[in-house]
Structures are given as C-alpha cells and as structure tokens.
Design an enzyme around this catalytic site. Structure first.
Site, PDB file in Angstrom:
ATOM      1  N   LYS A  42      53.974  82.206  45.644  1.00 23.53           N
ATOM      2  CA  LYS A  42      52.916  82.276  46.654  1.00 23.53           C
ATOM      3  C   LYS A  42      51.926  83.410  46.399  1.00 23.53           C
ATOM      4  O   LYS A  42      50.819  83.409  46.949  1.00 23.53           O
ATOM      5  CB  LYS A  42      53.531  82.423  48.045  1.00 23.53           C
ATOM      6  CG  LYS A  42      54.419  81.261  48.482  1.00 23.53           C
ATOM      7  CD  LYS A  42      53.636  79.976  48.632  1.00 23.53           C
ATOM      8  CE  LYS A  42      54.504  78.863  49.197  1.00 23.53           C
ATOM      9  NZ  LYS A  42      53.761  77.600  49.382  1.00 23.53           N
ATOM     10  N   SER A 263      65.076  76.377  47.222  1.00 23.97           N
ATOM     11  CA  SER A 263      64.135  75.353  46.766  1.00 23.97           C
ATOM     12  C   SER A 263      64.119  75.265  45.240  1.00 23.97           C
ATOM     13  O   SER A 263      63.889  74.187  44.674  1.00 23.97           O
ATOM     14  CB  SER A 263      62.727  75.622  47.303  1.00 23.97           C
ATOM     15  OG  SER A 263      62.214  76.837  46.815  1.00 23.97           O
TER      16      SER A 263
END
Length: 303
Positions: A42, A263
């Site tokens: 991110k 994830s």
C-alpha cells in the site's frame, strides 16, 4: 545506497524463488511487498496518490490528509503523510487490531475511532464529515483513485518484467483492485504473453454478481466491487478457504524463511493451484505478497 527521504525507498522490491513450489520445470517467485518502508504494498498507492494530488494542486502543504481504513493502507497513508509533512487523520472502527492502531500512531497520525457496529462504512461517513468540518482536507480514496492503479502500472508491473522478462502467470489477491488493474494495463500496453489470476476468499461471489461472505483473510474480499476495478481485465479467479490461506502463509515461513501475512497466504495457495497444471511446465509464475507476517503476530495466524 543513499536516499533523500523514506519515500524514495518505496518499490524495487525483490522477487524470491519459492523453492518447494519450484519443481518439475516450474519456477514460482514471490514479490516481497512487505519490504516497502511501512511494511506493505500500500506504500506504492499512498505515495502516488499524494504526489499526484500535489502536482495537480488538489492539496497544499496545509491540507489535512484523511482516510478511513482498518488495514495496511491506513499505515501507509500515515507514513507517507509524515514523510511529506502533512497532518493526517485515520478513521477506524473501534474493534480494529490494536497493533494496527499503534502502527498508525507511531507515524504521528491522529486516530479517530468509530462504533464497531457501524463497520468500515461508519468510518467512511466519519471521514466525509471531518472533511466538511475541516475544509482544507483531502480524502485519499484508495478504492476509487486512479493514481493507485498508476502506481502499479509504473512500479510493480514494470519491476516484475524488468527482473523476469518471461512470466506466464501473475497471481494476486483482490483488495482495492488497484494492483490487479495496474498489472493488467501494463501487460496489455506491452503486449506481453502473461495472464493474471485473481484470488478471492471462498464463498465471496461479488465478482460474479453474487453475494459477499464472511471470511478471515484480511486485506482481500471486500463486500463490494471496488470502483477502480474493471472485472474484464483478469483471466481467472481462484477461491481460497481461510484454512488454506492460513496454512500456505505458515508454510512460507517454515519452509522458505519468508514471513508473510494472511492475504499473501491466499495468493500463494492460488499460485500453487496454477503451478500444478502440466501445461505450465517450464513457465515462470509470480505471486504478489502484499505484506509481512510481522503485522499478524498478534492474530490467530501464528497461534
């Protein structure tokens, strides 16, 4: 290497061969996005959004940066804001992992907690009301801001093919959608013979027009189709159970010394399914690992 600021270290993450999956002529590589400065992929999107906003004069040095997020993006926004000198407010549901709150506060951001019963939608509403109250404020909007996809087009995708010119499959979990869109845009633009596989939690059928489902894979499988996502751009969707995602993440740490999050485990399990197919003997497969397992030491992943 010497850098002028921490944001210059965003990107250029390594591809590491996953030994126990690389057999019978196949080569599986993990792209270690957890080695970005705040610990996740991110950082790429947060830095790009802020730079573009500055260049387009949507913000000034006095603008307050706001984002509603309970995940890695919250930490990235806080880090990038600190590096660029912005005041920052992160809005989170009150039941978010305390470690995530501590991460954000460590970068000097103000954390605003909203009632847990309202979920992330309550945090989003609070972000919007704060923007109106403050006036000179900017909401990052990772699910809708095109700059996030540009970061992966110019960064993530370009890096993969510079390091490994021949890649048959890239496997990535679907969170905000920005990574997947940026990758596929690059592949199309460069006319590369490469497919993209999206990984989603088992039972979550929003990409097929169905319903969302409860799951434990943090970071992917939101209950809606992100605005930045074009559902026609990827080639395949693989559904992964909580148990398989957890097991794959743990195996990466034990077998390879690569500590990744939940994830990442889901994406790794998806890559395992692709790698098993006989037609991909001799082909390279890249799997995106969005963050480091350090961020999940206090969760059930490592119990």
């Amino acid at each position: 290497m010497i850098y002028n600021d921490i944001l210059e270290t965003v990107g250029r993450t390594p591809l590491v061969k996953i030994g126990y999956l690389s057999e019978r002529g196949r080569s599986v590589y993990g792209k270690l996005e957890g080695l970005n400065p705040s610990g996740s992929v991110k950082d790429r999107a947060a830095a790009q959004i802020l730079r573009d906003a500055l260049n387009n004069r949507r913000i000034t040095e006095n603008t307050v940066i706001i984002e509603a997020s309970a995940g890695n993006f919250a930490v990235s926004v806080a880090m990038c804001s600190a590096a660029m000198g912005f005041d920052c407010k992160i809005i989170m549901p009150e039941n978010v992992n305390p470690q995530r709150i501590a991460n954000v506060r460590a970068y000097g951001a103000d954390v605003v907690l909203t009632p847990k019963v309202e979920g992330l939608s309550g945090a989003v509403k609070k972000a919007e009301s704060l923007k109106e109250e403050i006036g000179d404020a900017f909401i990052m909007g990772q699910f809708s801001n095109k700059s996030a996809t540009d970061a992966h087009f110019a960064g993530t995708a370009k890096e993969i093919f510079m390091d490994l010119p021949s890649v048959k499959w890239i496997v990535a979990g679907l969170g905000s959608g920005a990574t997947v869109v940026g990758l596929t845009r690059y592949i199309v633009a460069k006319r590369l013979d490469c497919n993209v596989c999206v990984v989603m939690p088992e039972g979550n059928e929003i990409l097929e027009g169905g319903e969302a489902a409860a799951h434990k894979i943090q970071g992917i499988g939101a209950g809606f189709v992100p605005k930045v996502l074009d559902t026609s751009v990827y080639d395949e969707v693989i559904a992964v159970s909580d148990e398989d995602a957890f097991a794959a993440a743990r195996e990466a740490g034990k077998s390879e010394g690569v500590l990744v999050g939940i994830s990442s485990g889901a994406a790794l399990f998806g890559a395992m399914q692709v790698a098993k197919r006989p037609e991909y003997t001799g082909k390279n497969i890249v799997v995106l690992f969005p963050d480091t397992g350090d961020r999940y030491l206090s969760t059930t992943l490592f119990e």
